[in-house]
Write a protein that holds these residues in place. Structure first.
Motif, PDB file in Angstrom:
ATOM      1  N   ALA A  79       9.895 -24.798  -6.361  1.00  0.00           N
ATOM      2  CA  ALA A  79       9.664 -23.724  -6.032  1.00  0.00           C
ATOM      3  C   ALA A  79       9.455 -22.096  -6.240  1.00  0.00           C
ATOM      4  N   ALA A  80       8.212 -22.596  -6.177  1.00  0.00           N
ATOM      5  CA  ALA A  80       7.130 -21.875  -6.604  1.00  0.00           C
ATOM      6  C   ALA A  80       6.335 -21.366  -5.044  1.00  0.00           C
ATOM      7  N   ARG A  81       6.775 -22.636  -3.862  1.00  0.00           N
ATOM      8  CA  ARG A  81       6.109 -21.729  -3.065  1.00  0.00           C
ATOM      9  C   ARG A  81       6.487 -21.065  -2.200  1.00  0.00           C
ATOM     10  N   ARG A  82       5.364 -19.981  -1.220  1.00  0.00           N
ATOM     11  CA  ARG A  82       6.333 -18.559  -0.717  1.00  0.00           C
ATOM     12  C   ARG A  82       6.593 -19.231   0.145  1.00  0.00           C
ATOM     13  N   PRO A  83       7.512 -18.194   0.843  1.00  0.00           N
ATOM     14  CA  PRO A  83       8.222 -18.538   2.730  1.00  0.00           C
ATOM     15  C   PRO A  83       7.453 -17.777   3.365  1.00  0.00           C
ATOM     16  N   ARG A  84       7.128 -18.233   4.036  1.00  0.00           N
ATOM     17  CA  ARG A  84       6.871 -17.795   5.577  1.00  0.00           C
ATOM     18  C   ARG A  84       7.023 -16.339   5.778  1.00  0.00           C
ATOM     19  N   TRP A  85       8.300 -16.041   5.607  1.00  0.00           N
ATOM     20  CA  TRP A  85       8.093 -14.448   5.879  1.00  0.00           C
ATOM     21  C   TRP A  85       7.894 -13.869   5.200  1.00  0.00           C
ATOM     22  N   TRP A  86       6.918 -13.793   3.635  1.00  0.00           N
ATOM     23  CA  TRP A  86       6.401 -12.917   2.873  1.00  0.00           C
ATOM     24  C   TRP A  86       5.412 -12.414   3.375  1.00  0.00           C
ATOM     25  N   ALA A  87       4.922 -13.150   4.447  1.00  0.00           N
ATOM     26  CA  ALA A  87       3.394 -13.129   4.775  1.00  0.00           C
ATOM     27  C   ALA A  87       3.667 -11.713   5.559  1.00  0.00           C
ATOM     28  N   VAL A  88       5.294 -12.295   6.568  1.00  0.00           N
ATOM     29  CA  VAL A  88       4.901 -11.326   7.635  1.00  0.00           C
ATOM     30  C   VAL A  88       5.614  -9.785   6.962  1.00  0.00           C
ATOM     31  N   ILE A  89       6.279  -9.972   6.704  1.00  0.00           N
ATOM     32  CA  ILE A  89       6.741  -8.896   5.659  1.00  0.00           C
ATOM     33  C   ILE A  89       6.062  -8.185   4.992  1.00  0.00           C
ATOM     34  N   GLY A  90       4.939  -8.537   4.357  1.00  0.00           N
ATOM     35  CA  GLY A  90       3.918  -8.091   3.806  1.00  0.00           C
ATOM     36  C   GLY A  90       2.714  -7.222   4.567  1.00  0.00           C
ATOM     37  N   GLY A  91       2.710  -7.853   5.255  1.00  0.00           N
ATOM     38  CA  GLY A  91       1.727  -7.268   6.497  1.00  0.00           C
ATOM     39  C   GLY A  91       2.635  -6.254   7.410  1.00  0.00           C
ATOM     40  N   LEU A  92       3.531  -5.810   7.606  1.00  0.00           N
ATOM     41  CA  LEU A  92       4.309  -4.882   8.157  1.00  0.00           C
ATOM     42  C   LEU A  92       4.578  -3.556   6.795  1.00  0.00           C
ATOM     43  N   GLN A  93       4.359  -4.363   6.042  1.00  0.00           N
ATOM     44  CA  GLN A  93       4.736  -3.457   4.624  1.00  0.00           C
ATOM     45  C   GLN A  93       3.301  -2.149   4.943  1.00  0.00           C
ATOM     46  N   TRP A  94       1.956  -3.109   4.943  1.00  0.00           N
ATOM     47  CA  TRP A  94       0.272  -2.285   5.254  1.00  0.00           C
ATOM     48  C   TRP A  94       0.281  -1.611   6.163  1.00  0.00           C
ATOM     49  N   MET A  95       0.840  -2.229   7.127  1.00  0.00           N
ATOM     50  CA  MET A  95       1.233  -1.251   8.451  1.00  0.00           C
ATOM     51  C   MET A  95       1.985   0.079   8.669  1.00  0.00           C
ATOM     52  N   VAL A  96       2.643  -0.395   7.725  1.00  0.00           N
ATOM     53  CA  VAL A  96       3.972   0.595   7.457  1.00  0.00           C
ATOM     54  C   VAL A  96       3.054   1.976   5.850  1.00  0.00           C
ATOM     55  N   PHE A  97       2.604   1.423   5.741  1.00  0.00           N
ATOM     56  CA  PHE A  97       1.905   1.686   4.756  1.00  0.00           C
ATOM     57  C   PHE A  97       0.246   2.595   5.646  1.00  0.00           C
ATOM     58  N   ALA A  98      -0.496   2.319   5.927  1.00  0.00           N
ATOM     59  CA  ALA A  98      -1.440   2.312   6.841  1.00  0.00           C
ATOM     60  C   ALA A  98      -1.041   4.589   7.820  1.00  0.00           C
ATOM     61  N   ALA A  99       0.276   4.284   8.338  1.00  0.00           N
ATOM     62  CA  ALA A  99       0.839   4.601   8.553  1.00  0.00           C
ATOM     63  C   ALA A  99       0.634   5.927   7.992  1.00  0.00           C
ATOM     64  N   THR A 100       1.811   5.856   7.114  1.00  0.00           N
ATOM     65  CA  THR A 100       1.674   6.771   5.922  1.00  0.00           C
ATOM     66  C   THR A 100       0.995   7.731   5.549  1.00  0.00           C
ATOM     67  N   VAL A 101      -0.259   6.588   5.461  1.00  0.00           N
ATOM     68  CA  VAL A 101      -1.343   7.089   4.976  1.00  0.00           C
ATOM     69  C   VAL A 101      -2.294   8.189   6.163  1.00  0.00           C
ATOM     70  N   LEU A 102      -2.380   7.452   7.246  1.00  0.00           N
ATOM     71  CA  LEU A 102      -2.549   8.662   8.482  1.00  0.00           C
ATOM     72  C   LEU A 102      -2.472   9.740   8.437  1.00  0.00           C
ATOM     73  N   GLY A 103      -0.625   9.575   8.759  1.00  0.00           N
ATOM     74  CA  GLY A 103       0.513  10.581   8.361  1.00  0.00           C
ATOM     75  C   GLY A 103      -0.031  11.683   7.270  1.00  0.00           C
ATOM     76  N   ALA A 104      -0.328  11.496   6.335  1.00  0.00           N
ATOM     77  CA  ALA A 104      -0.235  11.749   5.044  1.00  0.00           C
ATOM     78  C   ALA A 104      -2.345  12.391   5.383  1.00  0.00           C
ATOM     79  N   VAL A 105      -3.024  11.996   5.793  1.00  0.00           N
ATOM     80  CA  VAL A 105      -4.582  12.494   6.121  1.00  0.00           C
ATOM     81  C   VAL A 105      -4.635  13.188   7.200  1.00  0.00           C
ATOM     82  N   TRP A 106      -3.785  13.304   8.449  1.00  0.00           N
ATOM     83  CA  TRP A 106      -3.921  14.247   9.210  1.00  0.00           C
ATOM     84  C   TRP A 106      -3.643  15.662   8.923  1.00  0.00           C
ATOM     85  N   LEU A 107      -2.163  14.881   8.225  1.00  0.00           N
ATOM     86  CA  LEU A 107      -1.618  16.661   7.827  1.00  0.00           C
ATOM     87  C   LEU A 107      -2.587  17.555   6.745  1.00  0.00           C
ATOM     88  N   SER A 108      -3.057  16.676   6.110  1.00  0.00           N
ATOM     89  CA  SER A 108      -3.647  17.386   5.362  1.00  0.00           C
ATOM     90  C   SER A 108      -5.420  17.997   5.468  1.00  0.00           C
TER      91      SER A 108
END
Length: 531
Positions: A406-435
């Motif tokens: 039950a403690a094993r991590r499904p593979r899709w968690w890593a994929v979604i986690g990477g996607l979230q960091w990409m989205v987060f990076a885009a958000t940060v980029l947008g914030a920096v650009w606007l700044s």
């Protein structure tokens, strides 16, 4: 040497083997005295058949004054035994041998030191006739000698007189316990010359009635007189017939086997139908005691908890670290990769859960033992509880083992986690650009070229789109994690129930089934021994 086979049914060898097997299976279940008697019969049979089977050992047994020594002398044709009337004169057994060649080892086994060779005549060659001490002697050693030899000789000739043929000591101590030995027994009413013909017939009829009450119907009953010789030809003819067949030793052993088997069967005369106990209720009770419902719930919650931590919005997922992990709280999958680490921390069963578990175990034993005779029923009930001390540890190991996955991590968690960091990076980029644009405007510097998406500046698209996408991905991931947690919980629940069922089968149902199989084998062996 193969023992004689009866006309029907298993051979004596097979019956002796079955008796020995029944005694082995009854060890610790039936009284030790009965088990020892059964084994003694088997051992005695082995010893007897290794000696001369061409000789038939017949013993004259009787009470003081019955005239058995006189009868012994009359049959031998010589005064070999001292004769007394009111007191015992035979202190040790003595033997008369008709062609006693080869009987030495047999008499040594019987421990009969006094031996007399007599002239072989008729069909008596091979007869070893013993004159036993009185079974009612005032001397204890005499009575013990009778008891010993009564168990060993091939043919028993009970000599009674008109005064004491109904003696309770004779019937209760010897004849009744030997009710299965009718084929190797003869009863002689001696001193019949003291009675009239009518009295003799009346005594013989009454003696036959008493023998029937003892379970010895059909035993030859002869009237004789050692003094006048009346009835001696009939007795000698009967002895000749038994000696010529050379089967009395095997018939005696067969009767011994039947008697020993009958004594063992006092624990249950007939085999009863026994089945495998149902473990459904037991599994449920053990599952509750092992904390399976709590673990299953923790699996679902932990899956969601870890999924949110792995796929949530990076700006907020760190907050999950301050929430306890349900599985780690239970000590399940707490290793670096979810492996088993020592015992779990699942709470000990409550008093109610313990009571349910104990009741379920007791019910398994009671249900399995319901139709069994005592003490086999007690053995089955004990078998159900024989591993009580091992249950807690075994259940905990099952929980730890079956829940580790039950403690094993499904593979899709890593994929979604990477996607979230990409989205987060885009958000940060947008914030920096606007700044940067804000600073340039504040400093009244010329605005750089600003790309747009349908008239919406890219920095705004990145900032707002990244934030919305991150939140949306997090929500969708949480829904997927919830469904995955339910699915994983069901899978773990099934594995835990199977594991708990295996523990119940190994530590509760298994010992019960083994005891039931032992009883089945016992009844089968006993059936062969008694047949």
């Amino acid at each position: 040497m193969k023992l004689l086979r009866r006309k029907e049914g298993p051979s004596l060898d097979d019956r002796l083997t079955a008796l020995l097997e029944a005694a082995r299976l009854a060890e610790g279940r039936l009284p030790q005295e009965l088990v020892a008697q059964a084994r003694e019969v088997s051992e005695r049979a082995g010893e007897r058949r290794s000696l001369s089977v061409d000789h038939t050992v017949a013993a004259l047994a009787g009470a003081t004054g019955s005239g058995k020594s006189s009868l012994f002398n009359a049959l031998a044709g010589r005064d070999l035994a001292a004769v007394g009337v009111t007191r015992p004169t035979t202190s040790t057994a003595q033997a008369a041998l008709w062609d006693g060649e080869g009987a030495g080892a047999l008499l040594t086994w019987l421990d009969v030191p006094h031996r007399h060779e007599v002239e072989a005549e008729g069909d008596l060659p091979g007869l070893v006739l013993l004159d036993l001490p009185d079974h009612d002697s005032i001397e204890l050693t005499h009575r013990l000698e009778v008891d010993r030899l009564v168990e060993l000789v091939d043919l028993l000739v009970w000599v009674v007189d008109p005064q004491k043929y109904a003696d309770a000591a004779l019937h209760e101590r010897y004849l009744r316990p030997l009710s299965r030995h009718s084929e190797v027994m003869v009863v002689v009413l001696n001193q019949i010359d003291r009675l009239s013909a009518t009295q003799a017939e009346r005594c013989l009829a009454d003696l036959r009635r008493l023998l029937e009450e003892d379970g010895l119907a059909g035993v030859p009953v002869l009237g004789a007189s050692a003094r006048t010789g009346k009835g001696l030809p009939e007795l000698r003819g009967l002895l000749e017939e038994r000696v010529s067949r050379r089967r009395s030793w095997a018939e005696r052993l067969s009767a011994d086997v039947s008697t020993a088997a009958a004594r063992l069967s006092t624990a249950g005369d007939e085999a009863v139908s026994v089945g495998t106990p149902d473990g459904g209720r037991l599994t449920r009770a053990l599952s509750e005691a092992a904390g399976v419902p709590l673990v299953v719930e923790a699996v679902a919650k932990a899956h969601t908890h870890r999924a949110v931590a792995a796929t949530g919005w990076p700006m907020t997922r760190w907050m999950r670290k301050f929430r306890p992990d349900p599985l780690r709280r239970l000590g399940i999958g707490s290793g670096a990769r979810g492996e088993i680490v020592g015992r779990t921390s699942v709470p000990q069963p409550s008093a109610v859960q313990k009571a349910r578990m104990e009741t379920a175990i007791r019910d398994v034993g009671e249900a399995a033992a319901r139709d069994l005779p005592e003490p086999w029923a007690a053995a089955v009930r004990h078998a159900a509880r024989s591993h009580d001390d091992d249950l807690a540890g075994a259940l905990d190991r099952v929980v730890a083992t079956k829940s580790a996955g039950a403690a094993r991590r499904p593979r899709w968690w890593a994929v979604i986690g990477g996607l979230q960091w990409m989205v987060f990076a885009a958000t940060v980029l947008g914030a920096v650009w606007l700044s940067v644009l804000f600073v340039l405007t504040y400093l009244r510097l010329p605005d750089p070229p600003l790309p747009t998406v349908v008239e919406v500046p890219w920095p705004t698209v990145l900032l707002i789109g990244g934030a919305v996408a991150g939140v949306l991905i997090a929500l969708l991931s949480r829904i997927a994690a919830w469904a995955g947690g339910r699915r994983r919980a069901r899978k773990v629940a099934k594995a835990l129930r199977e594991g708990v069922g295996e523990v119940g089968g190994r530590l509760v149902l298994g010992p019960v089934s083994e005891e039931l199989d032992r009883y089945r084998s016992f009844t089968e062996a006993l059936g062969v021994a008694r047949s």
